[in-house]
Each structure stands twice: as C-alpha cells, then as structure tokens.
Design an enzyme around this catalytic site. Structure first.
Site, mmCIF file in Angstrom:
data_model
loop_
_atom_site.group_PDB
_atom_site.id
_atom_site.type_symbol
_atom_site.label_atom_id
_atom_site.label_comp_id
_atom_site.label_asym_id
_atom_site.label_seq_id
_atom_site.Cartn_x
_atom_site.Cartn_y
_atom_site.Cartn_z
ATOM 1 N N ASP A 41 0.891 -1.164 0.000
ATOM 2 C CA ASP A 41 0.000 0.000 0.000
ATOM 3 C C ASP A 41 0.921 1.204 0.000
ATOM 4 O O ASP A 41 1.519 1.537 1.021
ATOM 5 C CB ASP A 41 -0.885 -0.009 1.265
ATOM 6 C CG ASP A 41 -1.659 1.296 1.445
ATOM 7 O OD1 ASP A 41 -1.665 2.131 0.513
ATOM 8 O OD2 ASP A 41 -2.255 1.484 2.526
ATOM 9 N N LYS A 100 3.056 11.384 -3.490
ATOM 10 C CA LYS A 100 2.079 10.664 -4.304
ATOM 11 C C LYS A 100 1.100 11.623 -4.988
ATOM 12 O O LYS A 100 0.601 11.342 -6.062
ATOM 13 C CB LYS A 100 1.320 9.690 -3.409
ATOM 14 C CG LYS A 100 0.293 8.824 -4.108
ATOM 15 C CD LYS A 100 -0.229 7.802 -3.125
ATOM 16 C CE LYS A 100 -1.453 7.072 -3.623
ATOM 17 N NZ LYS A 100 -1.906 6.106 -2.610
ATOM 18 N N GLU A 195 -7.206 0.868 -4.615
ATOM 19 C CA GLU A 195 -7.252 0.772 -3.152
ATOM 20 C C GLU A 195 -8.586 0.261 -2.595
ATOM 21 O O GLU A 195 -8.594 -0.611 -1.724
ATOM 22 C CB GLU A 195 -6.873 2.119 -2.530
ATOM 23 C CG GLU A 195 -5.387 2.403 -2.705
ATOM 24 C CD GLU A 195 -5.013 3.865 -2.538
ATOM 25 O OE1 GLU A 195 -5.868 4.650 -2.085
ATOM 26 O OE2 GLU A 195 -3.877 4.218 -2.869
ATOM 27 N N ASP A 218 -13.092 5.191 2.076
ATOM 28 C CA ASP A 218 -11.661 5.269 2.404
ATOM 29 C C ASP A 218 -11.201 6.720 2.450
ATOM 30 O O ASP A 218 -11.088 7.381 1.418
ATOM 31 C CB ASP A 218 -10.864 4.485 1.349
ATOM 32 C CG ASP A 218 -9.352 4.506 1.608
ATOM 33 O OD1 ASP A 218 -8.895 5.240 2.506
ATOM 34 O OD2 ASP A 218 -8.629 3.776 0.899
HETATM 35 P P1 ADP Z 1 -2.948 7.245 3.064
HETATM 36 O O1 ADP Z 1 -3.591 6.001 2.565
HETATM 37 O O2 ADP Z 1 -3.422 8.459 2.360
HETATM 38 O O3 ADP Z 1 -1.477 7.178 3.163
HETATM 39 P P2 ADP Z 1 -3.803 6.486 5.724
HETATM 40 O O4 ADP Z 1 -5.008 5.690 5.436
HETATM 41 O O5 ADP Z 1 -2.626 5.795 6.286
HETATM 42 O O6 ADP Z 1 -3.414 7.427 4.532
HETATM 43 O O7 ADP Z 1 -4.241 7.644 6.703
HETATM 44 C C1 ADP Z 1 -3.342 8.603 7.091
HETATM 45 C C2 ADP Z 1 -4.106 9.750 7.638
HETATM 46 O O8 ADP Z 1 -4.860 9.315 8.748
HETATM 47 C C3 ADP Z 1 -3.198 10.858 8.109
HETATM 48 O O9 ADP Z 1 -3.690 12.101 7.650
HETATM 49 C C4 ADP Z 1 -3.308 10.746 9.608
HETATM 50 O O10 ADP Z 1 -3.121 12.002 10.245
HETATM 51 C C5 ADP Z 1 -4.730 10.262 9.766
HETATM 52 N N1 ADP Z 1 -4.964 9.649 11.059
HETATM 53 C C6 ADP Z 1 -4.295 8.643 11.650
HETATM 54 N N2 ADP Z 1 -4.762 8.396 12.870
HETATM 55 C C7 ADP Z 1 -5.776 9.267 13.064
HETATM 56 C C8 ADP Z 1 -6.668 9.545 14.140
HETATM 57 N N3 ADP Z 1 -6.598 8.871 15.289
HETATM 58 N N4 ADP Z 1 -7.574 10.535 13.983
HETATM 59 C C9 ADP Z 1 -7.634 11.235 12.854
HETATM 60 N N5 ADP Z 1 -6.836 11.036 11.804
HETATM 61 C C10 ADP Z 1 -5.914 10.067 11.913
HETATM 62 MG MG MG Z 2 -4.698 4.670 1.865
#
Ligand code: ADP
Ligand code: MG
Length: 534
Positions: A41, A100, A195, A218
């Site tokens: 991912d 990205k 995704e 998502d």
């Molecule tokens: P991506 O797929 O875009 O890389 P993720 O699904 O890993 O992202 O999500 C990352 C995002 O989730 C970040 O913006 C992070 O700040 C947010 N995030 C992670 N934990 C929390 C939380 N407890 N509350 C709110 N947002 C969160």
């Molecule tokens: Mg993601």
C-alpha cells in the site's frame, strides 16, 4: 513487431477504476515461498507491506516493530533516509512528503507541494531540495526500496515481485509513474490494484450474506475514495466508484493549523515566514487532530516555532468539526453521486466499510452514517486494510492464496474518431480488462495516403465531446476511395494501460504501435461522472 511512433501522442487522460471481484474458496494451502510476491500500500502519508503466509495475509514490521512507514524521504548530503528515520532529521528543505499527490502530474497542474517545485523533463515536475531536484517517481522509488528492504529483512530472502495499490481515480500517467517507481526499486510490478478493491478483499465475504451490497469508504491522508460493491454468487462487482484525489487528512491538518493561527491572532502568512519550521507545526497539528478523535479537546504546543515565539492553544473537537465544513460537504456529495451512479437507494447498502486513517474522526464516521443511513462498519484496521488486501492479491498471484480471481473493468468507453467526427467505440465501458479489440477502417477519399487516428475516451456520440487520449498519423498505400484497409487494435492491460496498434492491411508496411502515456490531469471527476450519467 511494429515500431513505436514517437511524439505522436498528446495529452489525455485514461480512466480505469471499476472492478469486479470473483471469489472461489477460502485461503489456499501452505506452500514454500519460492519466489515471494509482496503486497504494497503506497499511501500518500503512510505505506505498508504485507504477504500471505501460511494462507493468511500479514503485514511486515520494520526493525522498530512498526508496520506503518511514513511516506516521507529525506535527501541529505550523499544519504537518503526514509520513513521515521527521515522524520528524525531536520527538515530544512530536504524532507519530501505526500509525493504521491504529484505522481504523473504535469508541472503547473501540480497541487500544492511540500517544497518549491521546478519543471522536470517530459513536462513533469520535481521537488527542489537542498540536495538538488527530485522527481515524485524518485521519491516513490526510495519508499518502495525501503518497503522491499523491510520485506527481505523479515522474510530473510530476496523479494523481486510486488503488487502495488493506487487510488481508483489514478489516471494512466499516474499508474505508469507508480509502476515505473516500482521497477526502478527493483520490483517487477505484477499488478496495480485499486485501493478500494484491496479494502474489499481485506473485508472479505465471510461477513456477508449470499447476495449483498457494501460501500467502501476510504479517507486517508491525501485521497478519498468511495466504492459500492455487490456480492452475488460468490462474485464481488464494483457497481460504482468515486472520489477525490486531493482530499484527506492533510487537509484536516491544515484546518487545525489555521484554527490555531486564528486563535493566536496570527494571519496565515505569519506561519509561512522565514525561520518558521512549518513542518513541525504541521506535525503538531496532525498530533492534535488525532488526539481530537479520542478526546473532546487537545492542546497545540509549538515552543519557539520561529526561534523566539511560542504557540500554545487549546482546540476543541467541535471547533475542528466546524472548520471541516467544506471537506465534509465534498465527502457527502461524492457519496451521494456514487449511490446515484450505482443506481441504488441507501437501503440497499448492507455495510459501510470504513478504512483509511482519517476514518477514525468521529465526525467522518457520523457523516458516513448519515449519508448511508446506518451505523458504519469500523471493524477493519483503518490504516492496514488496504495493505492487507494488497497482500491477498499478491498471494493470489503467487499461488499462496488460491481460487480467488480479480478482474478490473474500464469505466468509460474507448474508441477512435471516424468520418463525420463520430465516436466509434471499440471497447465499451465496463469491459473486463485485460482486453483486446480490433476493427477495420478504410479511406474516405481517392488517393488518400494517410489517416489521422484520434484515440478517444467517453460516452458521447460526437468525437469532440469526448476526451482525446492521443492522436497520430498512420500512412498507408494510396488507394481509391473505400479500397484501403487499415486495421486498428486497442488493447488494455491488467493495469489499465492502453496500447494502440495500427496496420495497413492491404499495402503492407510496418505496424505502428502507440502506447498511451498521458501526462495530464485535465479532467475533473465531476465531468466523468456527469458524462456517465448522461
Ligand atoms: P494514506 O492512505 O493516504 O497514506 P492512511 O489511510 O494511512 O493514509 O491515513 C493517514 C491519515 O490518517 C493521516 O492524515 C493521519 O493524520 C490520519 N490519522 C491517523 N490516525 C488518526 C486519528 N486517530 N484521527 C484522525 N486522523 C488520523
Ligand atoms: Mg490509503
């Protein structure tokens, strides 16, 4: 084989995204991992790598025991650091994050970047770091290299093959760029998977009745995707998908930061001034945001943020939620459009599967519940579901997870322009990929010795109302009207990458092969949805 035409293809946008999942049995039998395939991912903000081991998908942790790697790279003098190691360095114009968002995007059309950007070759862009220019593909390459290294460290063997996920809305150029980054990292990219499709694979069907429909919601760090899938006789089909490639947790971090700045009586630009470690402020904003998912209020602290002054402000959850109006409105609109697109009422949605780190925000869960009129399903690990799905898809391809089949379809029709400016559809929308379709064309005038092939994507009757993916001239032996025979073949591969083959059947001559490698993001999601609706 034929010869490629150079410089014949203009800007365009090829869309692939819908998909259909077919499932057979459950997890496959145990097999030795002769040549393992990893699932990646490659997220905007966090990335992860997994594999199917003994029939089960698992994520692989790094030396520090972390399964999530921040998608950041730090370019130092003669050294590149990735993930947490990169975050431990002083940013100072060397830290690249959210690369990205710039993948496969043309210079000038790039959304706001973390560093100043410059024009790179082939019309793309590059980040200007203190160590020189770095393209988004290079950043992705170092992230993927690190994930490959983590996998090799855990598996204690070389890893050469991978499946990588991309947002459903990634166009051809963005998919190509992702694949290229994987290959430059020394990985054969067996498949790019959307995704939401991966999330659906992780969710599985054991939780569902024989015939049901689910929505995958998502919200990550940089992208938002919603898809509606239908499970029927052991087959998952994506009925509709929608999203916004520029909406995610990063935007919510900005909401927090603006809120704090306003409370502190600072104008926006005050935090952009020289000497301000903006990166540190953003990180603190993110921390506060995450805390607000659990607590009603949190304190933002940035001592000596510009060398002398300090910030300390209490932020309430309700204030954050109030500041997210426009983000929430966009999510609501997209969900509704996807429902319309799927031709469904909310009552038909059996489960709303929440994934992506930002789906932890209570206000986001409430919104999903309100739009779909039901309690959203938060049973999946929000940060890991996509990587788990990628691992499952990798396992399918490696043969360690058997009897599961994954098919993608093209969301818009593909064709060429013919006489009278009409759109001649060769590959209708919703065709399962990979696919290959050919048709014969002839000359419209006596003595004509070449024709222009315009490759189009869209649902409208007139060529000019559709999107042009590229055009090139095909020479053929001059012949009386209607006598020349030109064969055209369009083929879409598993990754949704389009290749056009043209051949003068009567006159002989070499084949012309054109790969559509568009470099533009010039069509809005709304426009696509509107066209499909019409
Ligand atoms: P991506 O797929 O875009 O890389 P993720 O699904 O890993 O992202 O999500 C990352 C995002 O989730 C970040 O913006 C992070 O700040 C947010 N995030 C992670 N934990 C929390 C939380 N407890 N509350 C709110 N947002 C969160
Ligand atoms: Mg993601």
């Amino acid at each position: 084989m034929g010869r490629p035409v150079t410089g014949g293809v203009g800007a365009g946008r090829l869309l692939v995204g819908r998909c259909r999942l077919a499932f057979g049995g459950g997890p496959g039998s145990l097999r030795a991992m002769a040549d393992p395939v990893i699932g990646i991912d490659l997220g905007t903000t966090y990335s992860a790598v997994g594999i199917v081991e003994a029939g089960f998908p698992i994520l692989l942790a790094d030396e520090e025991g972390e399964r999530l790697m921040p998608s950041v790279a730090w370019f130092g003098p003669g050294v590149v650091k990735v993930g947490r190691a990169a975050l431990r360095e002083m940013a100072e114009g060397r830290l690249v994050r959210s690369a990205k968002r710039q993948m496969g995007v043309r210079f000038g059309e790039a959304p706001g970047a973390c560093l100043p950007v410059v024009r790179a070759s082939e019309g793309g862009m590059a980040f200007r770091t203190a160590e020189g220019e770095v393209t988004p593909v290079e950043v992705s390459r170092v992230l993927l290299s690190e994930l490959k290294r983590i996998a090799e460290f855990r598996l204690e063997q070389e890893v050469r093959r991978a499946v990588i996920t991309v947002p459903a809305y990634f166009n051809n150029a963005q998919r190509e760029a992702t694949k290229q980054a994987g290959e430059e990292a020394g990985l054969e990219v067996l498949r790019l998977v959307a995704e939401p499709t991966a999330a659906a694979l992780a969710y599985g069907m054991d939780k569902l009745a024989e015939r049901s429909r689910v929505a995958v919601f998502d919200l990550g760090g940089g992208t938002f995707d919603v898809s509606i899938l239908e499970l029927r006789e052991g087959v998952f089909e994506v009925l509709a998908t929608g999203g916004d490639t520029r909406l995610g947790g990063d935007d919510i971090d900005s909401v927090v930061l603006n809120l704090v700045a306003r409370k502190a009586g600072l104008e926006g630009p005050a935090l952009e001034m020289e000497g301000v470690d903006r990166d540190r402020l953003v990180r603190e904003a993110e921390r506060v945001k995450c805390e607000l998912s659990r607590e009603e209020s949190a304190i933002f602290r940035a001592p000596f943020y510009d060398g002398s002054r300090s910030l300390e402000e209490q932020v309430e959850r309700v204030e954050l939620e109030g500041g997210m109006d426009s983000e929430l409105a966009t999510m609501r609109r997209i969900c509704r459009e996807v429902l319309v697109d799927a031709g469904m009422e909310v009552a038909g949605v059996e489960a709303v599967v929440m994934v992506g780190g930002s789906s932890r925000l209570p206000v986001v869960q409430r919104l999903a519940g309100e739009v779909f009129k039901q309690e959203p399903d938060c049973s999946q690990h929000p940060d890991e579901a996509v990587a788990i799905g990628a691992a499952i898809q990798a396992g399918i391809l490696a043969g360690t997870w058997r009897e599961v089949l994954l098919l993608d379809v093209t969301p818009l029709s593909l064709g060429v322009e013919t006489l009278g400016g009409l759109m001649n559809v060769l590959i209708p929308r919703n065709t399962t990929i990979p696919c290959k379709v050919g048709e014969m064309f002839t000359n419209a005038r006596d003595g004509q010795d070449s024709m222009q092939v315009r490759v189009l994507q869209g649902e409208r009757e007139l060529a000019r109302d559709n999107w042009e993916l590229g055009k090139f001239d095909l020479p053929f032996r001059s012949a009386p009207r209607g006598k020349a025979r030109v064969g055209l073949q369009l083929s879409l591969d598993e990754d949704g990458i389009l290749e056009v083959l043209a051949r003068d059947v009567e006159g002989g001559g070499p084949d012309v092969i054109v790969k559509i490698e568009s470099a533009a993001v010039d069509v809005s999601e709304e426009a696509v949805e509107q066209m499909v609706e019409e």
